[in-house]
Design an enzyme around this catalytic site. Structure first.
Site, PDB file in Angstrom:
ATOM      1  N   GLY A  14     -11.637  10.211 144.277  1.00 58.20           N
ATOM      2  CA  GLY A  14     -12.980   9.981 144.826  1.00 58.20           C
ATOM      3  C   GLY A  14     -13.679   8.841 144.088  1.00 58.20           C
ATOM      4  O   GLY A  14     -13.595   8.766 142.870  1.00 58.20           O
ATOM      5  N   ALA A  25     -15.546  -4.485 132.954  1.00 58.35           N
ATOM      6  CA  ALA A  25     -15.326  -4.441 131.497  1.00 58.35           C
ATOM      7  C   ALA A  25     -13.836  -4.560 131.169  1.00 58.35           C
ATOM      8  O   ALA A  25     -13.451  -5.238 130.210  1.00 58.35           O
ATOM      9  CB  ALA A  25     -15.896  -3.146 130.925  1.00 58.35           C
ATOM     10  N   ARG A  75      -6.194   8.339 148.138  1.00 55.64           N
ATOM     11  CA  ARG A  75      -5.401   9.464 147.636  1.00 55.64           C
ATOM     12  C   ARG A  75      -3.977   9.210 148.110  1.00 55.64           C
ATOM     13  O   ARG A  75      -3.763   8.617 149.168  1.00 55.64           O
ATOM     14  CB  ARG A  75      -5.984  10.774 148.136  1.00 55.64           C
ATOM     15  CG  ARG A  75      -7.414  10.962 147.576  1.00 55.64           C
ATOM     16  CD  ARG A  75      -7.867  12.394 147.574  1.00 55.64           C
ATOM     17  NE  ARG A  75      -9.056  12.576 146.750  1.00 55.64           N
ATOM     18  CZ  ARG A  75     -10.326  12.451 147.175  1.00 55.64           C
ATOM     19  NH1 ARG A  75     -10.565  12.133 148.438  1.00 55.64           N
ATOM     20  NH2 ARG A  75     -11.329  12.659 146.366  1.00 55.64           N
ATOM     21  N   THR A 128     -15.647  10.169 137.925  1.00 56.95           N
ATOM     22  CA  THR A 128     -15.885  11.172 138.979  1.00 56.95           C
ATOM     23  C   THR A 128     -17.330  11.649 138.894  1.00 56.95           C
ATOM     24  O   THR A 128     -17.837  11.856 137.781  1.00 56.95           O
ATOM     25  CB  THR A 128     -14.938  12.385 138.885  1.00 56.95           C
ATOM     26  OG1 THR A 128     -15.425  13.421 139.751  1.00 56.95           O
ATOM     27  CG2 THR A 128     -14.840  12.967 137.482  1.00 56.95           C
ATOM     28  N   ASP A 130     -18.255  14.479 139.583  1.00 53.96           N
ATOM     29  CA  ASP A 130     -18.259  15.931 139.360  1.00 53.96           C
ATOM     30  C   ASP A 130     -18.430  16.378 137.899  1.00 53.96           C
ATOM     31  O   ASP A 130     -18.679  17.551 137.649  1.00 53.96           O
ATOM     32  CB  ASP A 130     -16.952  16.540 139.879  1.00 53.96           C
ATOM     33  CG  ASP A 130     -16.870  16.522 141.392  1.00 53.96           C
ATOM     34  OD1 ASP A 130     -17.913  16.303 142.038  1.00 53.96           O
ATOM     35  OD2 ASP A 130     -15.763  16.721 141.927  1.00 53.96           O
ATOM     36  N   ASP A 132     -16.237  16.985 135.854  1.00 50.25           N
ATOM     37  CA  ASP A 132     -15.325  18.104 135.597  1.00 50.25           C
ATOM     38  C   ASP A 132     -14.048  17.686 134.859  1.00 50.25           C
ATOM     39  O   ASP A 132     -12.980  18.248 135.084  1.00 50.25           O
ATOM     40  CB  ASP A 132     -14.975  18.811 136.921  1.00 50.25           C
ATOM     41  CG  ASP A 132     -14.262  17.890 137.891  1.00 50.25           C
ATOM     42  OD1 ASP A 132     -14.288  16.659 137.694  1.00 50.25           O
ATOM     43  OD2 ASP A 132     -13.677  18.405 138.864  1.00 50.25           O
ATOM     44  N   ARG A 174     -16.639  20.522 144.676  1.00 52.60           N
ATOM     45  CA  ARG A 174     -15.783  21.508 145.358  1.00 52.60           C
ATOM     46  C   ARG A 174     -15.294  22.562 144.388  1.00 52.60           C
ATOM     47  O   ARG A 174     -15.172  23.719 144.710  1.00 52.60           O
ATOM     48  CB  ARG A 174     -14.600  20.782 146.012  1.00 52.60           C
ATOM     49  CG  ARG A 174     -13.920  21.590 147.084  1.00 52.60           C
ATOM     50  CD  ARG A 174     -12.899  20.755 147.821  1.00 52.60           C
ATOM     51  NE  ARG A 174     -13.509  19.698 148.613  1.00 52.60           N
ATOM     52  CZ  ARG A 174     -12.868  18.621 149.065  1.00 52.60           C
ATOM     53  NH1 ARG A 174     -11.590  18.456 148.780  1.00 52.60           N
ATOM     54  NH2 ARG A 174     -13.488  17.718 149.792  1.00 52.60           N
ATOM     55  N   GLY A 188     -36.279  22.262 139.737  1.00 48.62           N
ATOM     56  CA  GLY A 188     -37.025  23.518 139.653  1.00 48.62           C
ATOM     57  C   GLY A 188     -36.657  24.460 140.789  1.00 48.62           C
ATOM     58  O   GLY A 188     -37.526  25.114 141.383  1.00 48.62           O
ATOM     59  N   GLU A 226     -20.970  22.616 146.921  1.00 44.53           N
ATOM     60  CA  GLU A 226     -19.981  22.481 147.998  1.00 44.53           C
ATOM     61  C   GLU A 226     -18.870  23.537 147.893  1.00 44.53           C
ATOM     62  O   GLU A 226     -18.352  24.012 148.904  1.00 44.53           O
ATOM     63  CB  GLU A 226     -19.391  21.066 147.882  1.00 44.53           C
ATOM     64  CG  GLU A 226     -18.381  20.685 148.918  1.00 44.53           C
ATOM     65  CD  GLU A 226     -17.707  19.347 148.539  1.00 44.53           C
ATOM     66  OE1 GLU A 226     -18.059  18.729 147.518  1.00 44.53           O
ATOM     67  OE2 GLU A 226     -16.804  18.949 149.286  1.00 44.53           O
TER      68      GLU A 226
END
Ligand code: ADP
Ligand code: F6P
Length: 324
Positions: A14, A25, A75, A128, A130, A132, A174, A188, A226
């Site tokens: 992604g 860079a 991908r 990413t 995410d 993660d 996901r 909030g 998601e």
């Protein structure tokens, strides 16, 4: 190990805002060090099709402020096949690429790990939205994505309050709840649902909405990751159970685009530069990371074995503040 003369760079998985700053860079650090640079378009899929071209200083002019990736991304499911990985390593050798920088997520790092096993020096740069990737506290794109989502949620909140509605706002992630958690705190929100935490107890959610309304709250913002999904049908059920008009908004891919924040540009720049320095120092099968205030790097095998969760204390603080 022979001296590195030519490096390749690709983006994979992604896309994420700040990938262009990282590419810039990588290219300019490598050129500064007297290396040749080959850009590879469309990730591993493009590598297999030999979509490889020479990059010069001007190839990365005017890209630092742009979202997306000028190298495109893809991908490539067939890259899981070891024969395909061998072919890709041969292609690298054919083009003189003796070091490869892979900007992407965990999946892309597995591809880099596979190429390292086939004799190509590889370094991963975490890109990413995410957040993660376990070995690092920062991933390129997260900061822009959460700011984009936060601004959008503020807007939904305005109209939600005017109409005294409940709003379910779906953010990306996901498999990981970092975007949901950060937006929930920053906006909030009254509820945050994300895969690592939500047990699917919709009745409890409904009860909280009703209690909040009785206590005088004019809106109820639910940030839904998601990974839980199904926001539209959830909204229908919540409306039926509470009698409060409920709308679902899915933010979707807008979270992946846009001009990167200052933080994303600066961190991506530092990480891209470090990736080249690692290759020059003879490193391979490494991934760049940011940990405890320092830019650092890890062995990919170790990095991929690490685990990372949304910090429990963030959720605890959220629960305390959300009590009405
Ligand atoms: P991300 O890098 O954002 O985690 P993906 O999980 O989609 O994204 O992985 C991107 C690409 O990395 C895949 O399409 C594939 O080409 C490659 N890849 C993923 N997993 C592996 C693996 N186990 N071995 C080799 N290559 C992989
Ligand atoms: O990994 C980043 C991410 O945006 C996830 O949050 C999301 O689930 C996924 O990519 C969506 O990917 P696609 O580009 O295939 O829609």
């Amino acid at each position: 190990m022979g001296k590195i003369e030519t490096i390749g760079v690709l983006t994979s998985g992604g896309d994420a805002p700040g990938m262009n700053a990282a590419i810039r860079a990588v290219v300019r650090t490598a050129l500064y060090q007297g290396l040749k640079v080959k850009g590879i378009r469309r990730g591993y899929a493009g590598l297999l099709k030999e979509e490889i071209f020479d990059m010069e200083t001007h190839s990365v002019s005017d890209i630092i402020a742009r979202g997306g990736t000028i190298l495109y991304t893809a991908r490539c499911p067939e890259f899981l096949d070891v024969e395909v990985q061998k072919k890709a390593a041969d292609i690298c050798r054919k083009h003189g690429i003796d070091g490869l920088v892979v900007i992407g997520g965990d999946g892309s790092f597995r591809g880099a790990q596979a190429l390292a096993k086939q004799g190509i020096n590889t370094v991963g740069v975490p890109g990413t939205i995410d957040l993660d990737i376990a070995c690092t506290e920062y991933t390129i794109g997260f900061d822009t994505a959460v700011n984009t989502a936060m601004e959008a949620i503020d807007k939904v909140r305005d109209t939600s309050t005017s109409h005294e509605r409940c709003s379910i706002i779906e953010v990306m992630g996901r498999h990981a709840g970092f975007i949901a958690m950060w937006c929930g705190l920053a906006n909030g929100a009254e509820d945050i649902l994300f895969p690592e935490k939500y047990d699917g107890d919709e009745q409890e959610l409904v009860n909280r909405i009703i209690i909040h309304r009785k206590l005088g709250k004019r809106h109820h913002i639910i940030v839904n990751a998601e990974g839980i999904g199904h926001s539209a049908s959830m909204a229908k059920r919540v409306e039926a159970a509470t009698g409060i008009e409920t709308r679902a908004t899915i933010l979707g891919h807008m979270q992946r685009g846009g001009s990167p924040t200052c933080k994303d540009r600066v961190y991506a720049t530092m990480m891209g530069a470090r990736a080249v320095e690692i290759l020059l120092a003879g490193g391979s099968n490494r991934v760049v990371a940011y940990k405890q205030g320092e830019f650092t790097d890890f062995d990919i095998d170790e990095a991929l074995a690490m685990q990372k969760q949304v910090p429990e204390n963030m959720y605890e603080v959220f629960r305390k503040l959300e009590r009405f």
